[in-house]
Design an enzyme around this catalytic site. Sequence first.
Site, PDB file in Angstrom:
ATOM      1  N   THR A  83      10.274   2.665   3.506  1.00 45.19           N
ATOM      2  CA  THR A  83       9.789   3.783   2.716  1.00 45.19           C
ATOM      3  C   THR A  83       9.993   3.449   1.248  1.00 45.19           C
ATOM      4  OG1 THR A  83      10.460   6.007   1.956  1.00 45.19           O
ATOM      5  CG2 THR A  83      12.017   4.827   3.317  1.00 45.19           C
ATOM      6  N   CYS A 196       3.365   4.094  -1.515  1.00 40.99           N
ATOM      7  CA  CYS A 196       3.887   4.939  -0.441  1.00 40.99           C
ATOM      8  C   CYS A 196       3.384   4.311   0.841  1.00 40.99           C
ATOM      9  CB  CYS A 196       3.407   6.384  -0.572  1.00 40.99           C
ATOM     10  SG  CYS A 196       3.907   7.431   0.799  1.00 40.99           S
ATOM     11  N   GLU A 198       2.541   5.290   3.629  1.00 37.50           N
ATOM     12  CA  GLU A 198       1.451   5.935   4.362  1.00 37.50           C
ATOM     13  C   GLU A 198       0.086   5.756   3.706  1.00 37.50           C
ATOM     14  OE1 GLU A 198       5.118   7.577   5.782  1.00 37.50           O
ATOM     15  OE2 GLU A 198       4.328   7.635   3.747  1.00 37.50           O
TER      16      GLU A 198
END
Length: 238
Positions: A83, A196, A198
């Site tokens: 992350t 990020c 995602e």
Amino acid sequence: MLTIGMLGGMSWESSAEYYRLANELVRARLGDLHSARCVLFSVDFAEIEAMQAAGRWDEAGVVLAAAARSLVAAGADLVLLCTNTMHKVADQVQAAIDVPLLHLADATAAAVTTAGLRTVGLLGTAFTMEQAFYRDRLTAAGLRVLVPRAADRALVHRVIYDELCRGVVREESRQQYVAVIERLAAAGAEGVILGCTEIELLVRRQDSPVPVFPTTRLHVEAAVDLALATGAASAGSG
């Protein structure tokens, strides 16, 4: 091959990408039925997100440091914090373990520098775009970092938490992200960091008018490089 420890679950959608990419890269490099030697600790993201929202970063660092120790106990020779945002507590996690923590921003900065770029846009959560912990790491590597305007930062952040972390990928959001990237390019960005894990689920290389740097893939590539090179060196010295 060294064992890669993946500290994930933030969100699990991107952690699944970490696992997939690591295995694909190892198979591509070693062939046959080879796959990555790895262990995964997946936290409950709802608990971590509540700590983020409340600014309880030290508490989150304690949780992730304990998880990292579990990875090392399970045999991890190196650790990936899967992350971007939680690299705010990367030093706390590294201090808790005696194996390397491969910093995501370092892998990204190396890729940008190798590409010959110096000015990059940064997309990510509001924490990543607005706080110093990530941008300063990139700046220390010699990069000039641009972030979107306030309204665009709010959009990027909302899509991450309300859509991508929930497994929702919308074409409308992709087009909104492309518009944000276009504005960064107009402001001087030579490339854009998808900061990020995602975002790679939404933005593809062909969507952007400038080169994109997908941090999940770059992080995994750095880990596989180290796992295979160090493992080979250890075997040779033996």
